[in-house]
Design a protein around this motif. Sequence first.
Motif, mmCIF file in Angstrom:
data_model
loop_
_atom_site.group_PDB
_atom_site.id
_atom_site.type_symbol
_atom_site.label_atom_id
_atom_site.label_comp_id
_atom_site.label_asym_id
_atom_site.label_seq_id
_atom_site.Cartn_x
_atom_site.Cartn_y
_atom_site.Cartn_z
ATOM 1 N N SER A 265 52.302 -12.367 21.721
ATOM 2 C CA SER A 265 51.410 -13.120 22.606
ATOM 3 C C SER A 265 51.759 -14.599 22.562
ATOM 4 O O SER A 265 52.257 -15.115 21.547
ATOM 5 C CB SER A 265 49.945 -12.906 22.217
ATOM 6 O OG SER A 265 49.654 -13.504 20.977
ATOM 7 N N TYR A 266 51.498 -15.281 23.671
ATOM 8 C CA TYR A 266 51.820 -16.695 23.820
ATOM 9 C C TYR A 266 50.658 -17.409 24.507
ATOM 10 O O TYR A 266 50.163 -16.932 25.531
ATOM 11 C CB TYR A 266 53.081 -16.876 24.675
ATOM 12 C CG TYR A 266 54.299 -16.175 24.146
ATOM 13 C CD1 TYR A 266 55.196 -16.831 23.311
ATOM 14 C CD2 TYR A 266 54.560 -14.852 24.477
ATOM 15 C CE1 TYR A 266 56.317 -16.188 22.821
ATOM 16 C CE2 TYR A 266 55.682 -14.193 23.991
ATOM 17 C CZ TYR A 266 56.557 -14.875 23.169
ATOM 18 O OH TYR A 266 57.672 -14.226 22.678
ATOM 19 N N PRO A 267 50.216 -18.554 23.967
ATOM 20 C CA PRO A 267 49.189 -19.328 24.671
ATOM 21 C C PRO A 267 49.775 -19.912 25.952
ATOM 22 O O PRO A 267 50.981 -20.217 26.013
ATOM 23 C CB PRO A 267 48.826 -20.429 23.666
ATOM 24 C CG PRO A 267 50.051 -20.571 22.807
ATOM 25 C CD PRO A 267 50.654 -19.204 22.716
ATOM 26 N N LEU A 268 48.959 -20.066 26.970
ATOM 27 C CA LEU A 268 49.436 -20.557 28.262
ATOM 28 C C LEU A 268 48.917 -21.968 28.509
ATOM 29 O O LEU A 268 47.757 -22.266 28.264
ATOM 30 C CB LEU A 268 48.964 -19.626 29.383
ATOM 31 C CG LEU A 268 49.447 -18.177 29.271
ATOM 32 C CD1 LEU A 268 48.879 -17.340 30.410
ATOM 33 C CD2 LEU A 268 50.966 -18.106 29.262
ATOM 34 N N GLY A 269 49.797 -22.809 28.999
ATOM 35 C CA GLY A 269 49.409 -24.187 29.268
ATOM 36 C C GLY A 269 50.200 -24.759 30.430
ATOM 37 O O GLY A 269 51.109 -24.128 30.968
ATOM 38 N N PHE A 270 49.833 -25.970 30.809
ATOM 39 C CA PHE A 270 50.457 -26.682 31.927
ATOM 40 C C PHE A 270 50.798 -28.084 31.455
ATOM 41 O O PHE A 270 50.015 -28.723 30.761
ATOM 42 C CB PHE A 270 49.474 -26.762 33.101
ATOM 43 C CG PHE A 270 49.916 -27.633 34.252
ATOM 44 C CD1 PHE A 270 50.457 -27.070 35.388
ATOM 45 C CD2 PHE A 270 49.770 -29.021 34.204
ATOM 46 C CE1 PHE A 270 50.860 -27.860 36.466
ATOM 47 C CE2 PHE A 270 50.173 -29.823 35.266
ATOM 48 C CZ PHE A 270 50.715 -29.237 36.400
ATOM 49 N N HIS A 271 51.973 -28.557 31.807
ATOM 50 C CA HIS A 271 52.228 -29.986 31.669
ATOM 51 C C HIS A 271 53.249 -30.427 32.707
ATOM 52 O O HIS A 271 54.075 -29.636 33.167
ATOM 53 C CB HIS A 271 52.670 -30.368 30.237
ATOM 54 C CG HIS A 271 54.077 -30.024 29.890
ATOM 55 N ND1 HIS A 271 54.404 -29.012 29.037
ATOM 56 C CD2 HIS A 271 55.264 -30.574 30.274
ATOM 57 C CE1 HIS A 271 55.720 -28.936 28.911
ATOM 58 N NE2 HIS A 271 56.259 -29.872 29.652
ATOM 59 N N HIS A 272 53.159 -31.677 33.059
ATOM 60 C CA HIS A 272 54.067 -32.245 34.055
ATOM 61 C C HIS A 272 54.321 -33.702 33.693
ATOM 62 O O HIS A 272 53.381 -34.489 33.540
ATOM 63 C CB HIS A 272 53.456 -32.150 35.456
ATOM 64 C CG HIS A 272 54.421 -32.493 36.550
ATOM 65 N ND1 HIS A 272 55.246 -31.552 37.133
ATOM 66 C CD2 HIS A 272 54.713 -33.665 37.138
ATOM 67 C CE1 HIS A 272 55.990 -32.137 38.041
ATOM 68 N NE2 HIS A 272 55.685 -33.417 38.062
ATOM 69 N N ALA A 273 55.581 -34.054 33.521
ATOM 70 C CA ALA A 273 55.936 -35.421 33.140
ATOM 71 C C ALA A 273 55.750 -36.360 34.324
ATOM 72 O O ALA A 273 56.069 -36.021 35.470
ATOM 73 C CB ALA A 273 57.379 -35.477 32.650
ATOM 74 N N ALA A 274 55.236 -37.551 34.033
ATOM 75 C CA ALA A 274 55.009 -38.544 35.081
ATOM 76 C C ALA A 274 56.315 -38.959 35.748
ATOM 77 O O ALA A 274 56.351 -39.298 36.931
ATOM 78 C CB ALA A 274 54.307 -39.764 34.493
ATOM 79 N N ARG A 275 57.389 -38.939 35.012
ATOM 80 C CA ARG A 275 58.728 -39.185 35.553
ATOM 81 C C ARG A 275 59.719 -38.383 34.720
ATOM 82 O O ARG A 275 59.415 -37.986 33.598
ATOM 83 C CB ARG A 275 59.073 -40.686 35.535
ATOM 84 C CG ARG A 275 58.873 -41.350 34.196
ATOM 85 C CD ARG A 275 58.988 -42.865 34.285
ATOM 86 N NE ARG A 275 58.560 -43.515 33.051
ATOM 87 C CZ ARG A 275 59.337 -43.722 31.994
ATOM 88 N NH1 ARG A 275 60.613 -43.355 32.030
ATOM 89 N NH2 ARG A 275 58.866 -44.298 30.910
ATOM 90 N N ILE A 276 60.895 -38.141 35.271
ATOM 91 C CA ILE A 276 61.868 -37.292 34.579
ATOM 92 C C ILE A 276 63.150 -38.035 34.237
ATOM 93 O O ILE A 276 64.156 -37.419 33.894
ATOM 94 C CB ILE A 276 62.190 -36.024 35.409
ATOM 95 C CG1 ILE A 276 62.680 -36.389 36.808
ATOM 96 C CG2 ILE A 276 60.952 -35.137 35.492
ATOM 97 C CD1 ILE A 276 63.169 -35.178 37.609
ATOM 98 N N THR A 277 63.101 -39.360 34.319
ATOM 99 C CA THR A 277 64.259 -40.169 33.936
ATOM 100 C C THR A 277 63.802 -41.417 33.185
ATOM 101 O O THR A 277 62.657 -41.849 33.284
ATOM 102 C CB THR A 277 65.078 -40.614 35.171
ATOM 103 O OG1 THR A 277 64.254 -41.421 36.016
ATOM 104 C CG2 THR A 277 65.614 -39.414 35.948
#
Length: 402
Positions: A265-277
């Motif tokens: 089993s794996y906990p589920l989450g969300f993330h998104h970087a404000a910028r990728i560089t």
Amino acid sequence: MEHFDVVILGGGLVGLTLGIALSRHGVTTAVIDPADPVDTTAAGFDGRVSAISSTSFAMLSAIGVGQHLEGKGCPIDRIWVSDGLEPGALDFAPDADDGVMGTMVPNRDLRIALAQTAATAENLTRFQPDRATHVDRNEDGVTLTLASGATIQGALLVAAEGRNSPTREAAGINTTRWQYKHSAMVTAIDHEVPHANTAYEIFYAGGPFALLPMLPGTRSAVVWTVPTQQAPAMMKLSERAWLAEAQKRIGGFLGEISLAGPRSSYPLGFHHAARITDTRLALVGDSAHAIHPIAGQGLNLGFRDVAALVEVLVDGMRLGLDPGDAQLLARYQRWRGLDAMMTSVAMDGLVRLFDVPGRLPSLVRRAGLAAVQRTSLLKNRFMAEARGQSGALPRLLTGEMV
């Protein structure tokens, strides 16, 4: 001191794919990963499977990985989406000349195929198991000291370290993140009735239950999403009890079932970087974004990062630009930032729609499924997303070398 055009921190599915793709274009590349490759290809290391979109598979074939995956995966010819086992399901079956929507590949087989390809790749050096103990990144370049004692230099550093990327944190790049109140239970089952290369996504109040064709015939992978507080008790169930609960959600349409792999089993989450560089730095894969597995697009999103970054760097280097040039990184940011954000937001919205309990949301879901089924434009859009054919595609995702 060895010098490379690009240094990649992280040799997982996305990081090593990037290293192979760059090396095939003559870009000298180093991949640094602390995991022992013997461990990462062991049978018990990762029992998950990934839905590789048709465009992602085209890229893997173009860079030489596809030949090592022959006979290892199962095509997805059809996608069946339903609200529980009620009538009104969405049935996505493409025309015969459209080709498959994707291929289910066990992660272990993909890791082995990547390792086999990397072993013969020119311009690619793997420091594994090894890790960076010090990183100096500035306008002039990148210098890394490794635990093995080696010191290497590069023009560009790429972070492919996963969700908790220390390089991203060290760069001060903020992320939007939250945990879903769900965990995914993952395993494989054998069943009496052939799956006919169909992927099933069955939505319940507690979370979606996915059956994915793992091998042609009668084996499927299971990704069963349950409320986090229920996951420990579900994982402690005996094999017989767990199968009984799974069969309730399947409704018996695959006949008798039995476990074909370990449960995890794996906990589920969300993330998104404000910028990728950042200065001489690019983020790819889960270092840049991580989404719910509801539509199986997480790894494909990482592969789109790979294809875009390869095209940006190769085109720029042909013009005589340094691979860490700010112009190239700005192009990568523009290209991938918007697409990744749109996909992430869409998947999060889908999760929240199907996460609301009660009869009314269930009726709304069924009405929505019926509307999509009747509207060819929406169906075509869904199938294009499943194949990875939406948006501005990097050339590698069409099977072309850059």
